[in-house]
Design an enzyme around this catalytic site. Sequence first.
Site, mmCIF file in Angstrom:
data_model
loop_
_atom_site.group_PDB
_atom_site.id
_atom_site.type_symbol
_atom_site.label_atom_id
_atom_site.label_comp_id
_atom_site.label_asym_id
_atom_site.label_seq_id
_atom_site.Cartn_x
_atom_site.Cartn_y
_atom_site.Cartn_z
ATOM 1 N N GLU A 292 -60.959 29.701 -21.425
ATOM 2 C CA GLU A 292 -59.529 29.014 -22.020
ATOM 3 C C GLU A 292 -59.601 28.539 -23.643
ATOM 4 O O GLU A 292 -58.941 27.495 -23.559
ATOM 5 C CB GLU A 292 -58.962 27.969 -20.955
ATOM 6 N N GLU B 87 -58.281 33.366 -12.729
ATOM 7 C CA GLU B 87 -58.326 32.149 -11.869
ATOM 8 C C GLU B 87 -56.873 31.771 -11.328
ATOM 9 O O GLU B 87 -56.102 31.424 -11.816
ATOM 10 C CB GLU B 87 -58.450 30.805 -13.002
#
Length: 636
Positions: free
Chosen positions: A185, A265
């Site tokens: 991320e 995710e």
Amino acid sequence: PARMGLPALALLLAAGLLHTQASPSARSFQLDYEHNCFRKDGAPFRYISGSIHYARVPRPAWRDRLLKMYMSGLSAVQVYVPWNYHETLPGVYDFTGNRDVEAFLDLTAELGLLVILRPGPYICAEWEMGGLPAWLLWKPDIILRTSNPAYLAAVDSWLHILLPKIKPRLYHQGGNIISVQVENEYGSYYACDYGYLRHLLGSFRALLGSEVLLFTTDSTGAEELRCGTLQGLYATVDFGPGSNVTEAFGAQRRVEPKGPLVNSEYYTGWLDYWGEAHASTSAAWVARGLEDMLQLGANINMQVIPFLQLTSLPWPGADYKDQYKPVTTSYDYDAPLSEAGDPTEKLFAIRTVISKFQPLPVGPMPPATPKYAYGRVALRKYADLLDVLDVLCPSGPIQSQFPLTFEALKQVHGFVVYHTQLPWDVPDPAMLGAPPHSICDRGYVMLQKEYQGTLERDRQTTLHVTGRAGDTLDILMENMGRISFGTNTSDFKGLLGNLSLNSRPLSNWLIYPLAIDTAVQQGWPHAALPKSSSRGRVGPAFYTGTFETPGIAWDTFVKFPGWSKGVLWINGFNLGRYWTCRGPQQTLFVPGSVLHVGHPSNITVLELEGAPPTPLLLFLDQPFYNRTLGCTTATE
């Protein structure tokens, strides 16, 4: 054979005795941009995966948790490697016991699970500093997660230790690791440093080879995908059940017009912060989102397996959202497998969805682990913390004109005592305080060894005190976890500025970095002579007790009736923080593997604010996560 005839060569090929790179029998895991899918050994392939954190699961339970994931219908597991869990100090590595990542990976292969590896160097994972070692902050002027030379040197040195352990386990090398994520991320971090991502890409390629599939993961925002992706790394996205699946994958398509759809995710639960309600996400909602994605042919990794905070140090991280928000000890965020490894309604709902798209393994789901309510265990006060500094800081204090941070003291976790004396009489209440953002994270204040109250980051930062010149002033500072996500992971701890009395700075400090965990692991205070304690039950103090297991050690949950805030060890094993009055977590999970059979188990509690009049712990056969009480500090 150099001059073998074509018929003989054809016979050998047909018999599978010669392998060429092009032959379907060669092991490979690749992207197929034409058919928008992965190809495993040449055939179209889609994975349904779940996350498991080996660092949060006691090693004796690894097999049970992995088997439950396999029996749920998952074909793969996604595995984080926390750098700071393995390189505890610069150049000091630990791959033993619960940290034996190679043994864990071998177990996944033995059970027939593929692996998607996330070695960082930054992983988030609600883990202390997102997996980055706090000792990076010992280097002056380091800038984390950028092309800063000091940072890159530390990263490269770590990757040269870790990735050679990974290479032989890659799928095309005969192992079970099908893909490796680079960073995590990164688009959510302020730096947006493509030079850093390019450097990582080069390091991963140099150490793992050109064939392994490397990828990135980011949220679906345009800015996040702009800063978190790089040519040469396949871009995937992450989102939860509340998202519009078509829109979310549309964001991935804007950066990867072709190739497999991947949600790296898919959040089946959400994290808990101290003082807020326990997170929960309905099973039906999670199952519906999963089915929508599978119908699109997507590959999915579910953040399904939360596990306990079970290591030899408290590792939970924190978020920063307008204020510092530390994460609870328990990693049971309403997930399909509970903290104790028990299948839940959510797990069976997910399994039912998976069964519509691929056959499930034959056989029953392994059952929940047995639990035991050992009942009440009485504790007695051993000593006030300030009376045992000789044990907890054997090398003695450091003298400094003004306070030093944990990082300046080279203290990574835990606690530091800052000691000085009042330089003048304070007959009327004077304000003891610190500049904004300089209490990191909680300071327990004692005057003449009497507890006065607590200073707290982004909350109460002043106290009123009275006293005489020469009176002792001690502040026990606690690290509640370094920020693991967001713009700033350079999260220094301790007193970051001068403490002042009515705006006049206090000086001449003696600073004690405490090695509490080390002392308790070595058998203290159970092996030590009891201390006589005159003061009451308020302020930082140690309490001890023992209990027997009835012939067998089963998992259990411990509750802290009437206690305030502190840390629990059983048999020298740090089971994490409790914070009864703030919640929502009211119990700590105790795996049976840490208990003794045939002789007593030792309990050590460090209570920081105030113990109950009758100090006891309650061992139960079920957890309590969703209760937030009001804090009232104990009184004499």
